[in-house]
Design a protein around this motif. Structure first.
Motif, PDB file in Angstrom:
ATOM      1  N   LEU A  79       4.123   9.772  -7.635  1.00 49.29           N
ATOM      2  CA  LEU A  79       5.090   9.967  -8.703  1.00 49.29           C
ATOM      3  C   LEU A  79       4.386  10.157 -10.030  1.00 49.29           C
ATOM      4  O   LEU A  79       4.767  11.036 -10.813  1.00 49.29           O
ATOM      5  CB  LEU A  79       6.072   8.772  -8.751  1.00 49.29           C
ATOM      6  CG  LEU A  79       7.229   8.888  -9.726  1.00 49.29           C
ATOM      7  CD1 LEU A  79       8.079  10.110  -9.447  1.00 49.29           C
ATOM      8  CD2 LEU A  79       8.074   7.646  -9.709  1.00 49.29           C
ATOM      9  N   ILE A  80       3.378   9.373 -10.273  1.00 49.76           N
ATOM     10  CA  ILE A  80       2.623   9.487 -11.543  1.00 49.76           C
ATOM     11  C   ILE A  80       1.946  10.847 -11.593  1.00 49.76           C
ATOM     12  O   ILE A  80       1.971  11.510 -12.626  1.00 49.76           O
ATOM     13  CB  ILE A  80       1.615   8.342 -11.675  1.00 49.76           C
ATOM     14  CG1 ILE A  80       2.389   7.050 -11.915  1.00 49.76           C
ATOM     15  CG2 ILE A  80       0.647   8.597 -12.814  1.00 49.76           C
ATOM     16  CD1 ILE A  80       1.512   5.816 -11.930  1.00 49.76           C
ATOM     17  N   PHE A 128       7.616  17.809 -13.713  1.00 49.79           N
ATOM     18  CA  PHE A 128       8.847  17.359 -14.319  1.00 49.79           C
ATOM     19  C   PHE A 128       9.878  18.482 -14.268  1.00 49.79           C
ATOM     20  O   PHE A 128      11.061  18.248 -14.035  1.00 49.79           O
ATOM     21  CB  PHE A 128       8.583  16.902 -15.758  1.00 49.79           C
ATOM     22  CG  PHE A 128       9.787  16.282 -16.404  1.00 49.79           C
ATOM     23  CD1 PHE A 128      10.257  15.047 -15.989  1.00 49.79           C
ATOM     24  CD2 PHE A 128      10.492  16.954 -17.407  1.00 49.79           C
ATOM     25  CE1 PHE A 128      11.363  14.490 -16.576  1.00 49.79           C
ATOM     26  CE2 PHE A 128      11.596  16.382 -17.988  1.00 49.79           C
ATOM     27  CZ  PHE A 128      12.042  15.145 -17.567  1.00 49.79           C
ATOM     28  N   ASP A 129       9.414  19.674 -14.472  1.00 48.80           N
ATOM     29  CA  ASP A 129      10.315  20.819 -14.388  1.00 48.80           C
ATOM     30  C   ASP A 129      10.854  20.973 -12.971  1.00 48.80           C
ATOM     31  O   ASP A 129      12.029  21.330 -12.785  1.00 48.80           O
ATOM     32  CB  ASP A 129       9.563  22.103 -14.790  1.00 48.80           C
ATOM     33  CG  ASP A 129       9.308  22.174 -16.296  1.00 48.80           C
ATOM     34  OD1 ASP A 129      10.010  21.441 -17.028  1.00 48.80           O
ATOM     35  OD2 ASP A 129       8.433  22.945 -16.699  1.00 48.80           O
ATOM     36  N   GLU A 154       0.836  -1.198   0.000  1.00 49.16           N
ATOM     37  CA  GLU A 154       0.000   0.000   0.000  1.00 49.16           C
ATOM     38  C   GLU A 154       0.874   1.253   0.000  1.00 49.16           C
ATOM     39  O   GLU A 154       0.587   2.209  -0.722  1.00 49.16           O
ATOM     40  CB  GLU A 154      -0.908   0.016   1.229  1.00 49.16           C
ATOM     41  CG  GLU A 154      -2.073  -0.926   1.120  1.00 49.16           C
ATOM     42  CD  GLU A 154      -2.903  -0.961   2.400  1.00 49.16           C
ATOM     43  OE1 GLU A 154      -2.754  -0.047   3.249  1.00 49.16           O
ATOM     44  OE2 GLU A 154      -3.666  -1.887   2.529  1.00 49.16           O
ATOM     45  N   ASP A 155       1.964   1.272   0.801  1.00 46.41           N
ATOM     46  CA  ASP A 155       2.870   2.419   0.802  1.00 46.41           C
ATOM     47  C   ASP A 155       3.520   2.592  -0.558  1.00 46.41           C
ATOM     48  O   ASP A 155       3.638   3.709  -1.074  1.00 46.41           O
ATOM     49  CB  ASP A 155       3.968   2.240   1.856  1.00 46.41           C
ATOM     50  CG  ASP A 155       3.492   2.516   3.263  1.00 46.41           C
ATOM     51  OD1 ASP A 155       2.470   3.183   3.409  1.00 46.41           O
ATOM     52  OD2 ASP A 155       4.193   2.079   4.211  1.00 46.41           O
ATOM     53  N   LEU A 156       3.901   1.480  -1.109  1.00 48.19           N
ATOM     54  CA  LEU A 156       4.546   1.500  -2.409  1.00 48.19           C
ATOM     55  C   LEU A 156       3.590   2.028  -3.467  1.00 48.19           C
ATOM     56  O   LEU A 156       3.980   2.822  -4.320  1.00 48.19           O
ATOM     57  CB  LEU A 156       5.030   0.079  -2.752  1.00 48.19           C
ATOM     58  CG  LEU A 156       6.055  -0.035  -3.857  1.00 48.19           C
ATOM     59  CD1 LEU A 156       7.293   0.788  -3.561  1.00 48.19           C
ATOM     60  CD2 LEU A 156       6.448  -1.459  -4.107  1.00 48.19           C
ATOM     61  N   MET A 157       2.409   1.618  -3.376  1.00 44.43           N
ATOM     62  CA  MET A 157       1.381   2.057  -4.334  1.00 44.43           C
ATOM     63  C   MET A 157       1.140   3.560  -4.157  1.00 44.43           C
ATOM     64  O   MET A 157       0.972   4.264  -5.143  1.00 44.43           O
ATOM     65  CB  MET A 157       0.070   1.314  -4.107  1.00 44.43           C
ATOM     66  CG  MET A 157       0.163  -0.142  -4.461  1.00 44.43           C
ATOM     67  SD  MET A 157       0.236  -0.360  -6.200  1.00 44.43           S
ATOM     68  CE  MET A 157      -1.459  -0.420  -6.618  1.00 44.43           C
ATOM     69  N   SER A 158       1.134   3.999  -2.945  1.00 42.75           N
ATOM     70  CA  SER A 158       0.893   5.411  -2.663  1.00 42.75           C
ATOM     71  C   SER A 158       2.032   6.252  -3.238  1.00 42.75           C
ATOM     72  O   SER A 158       1.788   7.293  -3.848  1.00 42.75           O
ATOM     73  CB  SER A 158       0.797   5.615  -1.158  1.00 42.75           C
ATOM     74  OG  SER A 158       0.807   6.969  -0.856  1.00 42.75           O
TER      75      SER A 158
END
Length: 193
Positions: free
Chosen positions: A20-21, A30-31, A11-15
């Motif tokens: 990031l997405i 991105f800048d 769940e943490d990883l998914m969060s």
């Protein structure tokens, strides 16, 4: 329970992945990352420069410290060398003084030996003179002749008569008479008495 912790990690990883997405989806995100990366590079470069400067300063300080240590060691060695020279000079002076004393002692011993030899020689001469005097006294008692032994080129002496207290001198030249004639002459003087 093991499944719950796995779920939490997932769940943490998914969060994180979702965050990031979302960040990448936003053009601005991105800048921000690029800008952060550039700032990170600049910061890293500034740190490297600071590190190089500090490393150079440390290296210079080490060189100065080594030079200072070397000068200090030289100063100590000079002081130690001066102390060593002073100690060696003192030893040399003491050794020379001992040699002088030894030479003086040898001279005194030689003088003492010479004095002892002279003393023994004097005692021998006195003993020999006493012996000669006793012999002469004995000869004078027996023959009533006291020889004069000071001049070896002639035979001379005194005829002594103790009873009448008369002293008569005689003298014979050894180059004019033979030893036999001299001996007979002396016996004839003795027999007259």
């Amino acid at each position: 329970m093991g499944n719950g912790s796995e779920n939490f990690d997932i769940e943490d990883l998914m969060s994180y992945g979702d965050d990031l997405i979302n960040l990448l989806d936003v053009k601005n995100g991105f800048d921000v990352i690029s800008q952060s990366f550039e700032q990170l590079k600049a910061l890293n470069s500034a740190c490297d420069e600071d590190f190089s400067e500090i490393h150079g300063s440390i290296h210079d300080c080490k060189k100065k410290l080594d030079v200072c240590k070397k000068k200090t060691e030289e100063a100590y060695s000079d002081v130690a060398a001066e102390d060593e020279i002073e100690r060696l000079q003192k030893e040399l002076d003491e050794e020379m003084e001992l040699e002088l004393v030894a030479d003086e002692l040898n001279d005194l011993n030689a003088q003492l030996t010479s004095i002892d030899e002279h003393k023994q020689s004097t005692k021998r001469k006195e003993r020999d003179d006493l012996r000669t005097v006793k012999k002469l006294s004995m000869y004078a008692s027996v023959t009533k002749v006291i020889p004069d032994i000071d001049d070896p080129s002639k035979i001379s002496g005194y005829m002594v008569d103790r009873e009448t207290r008369v002293i008569e001198k005689f003298q014979f030249e050894t180059n004019k008479m033979t030893a036999y004639e001299t001996c007979n002459s002396i016996w004839s003087i003795i027999n007259k008495q």
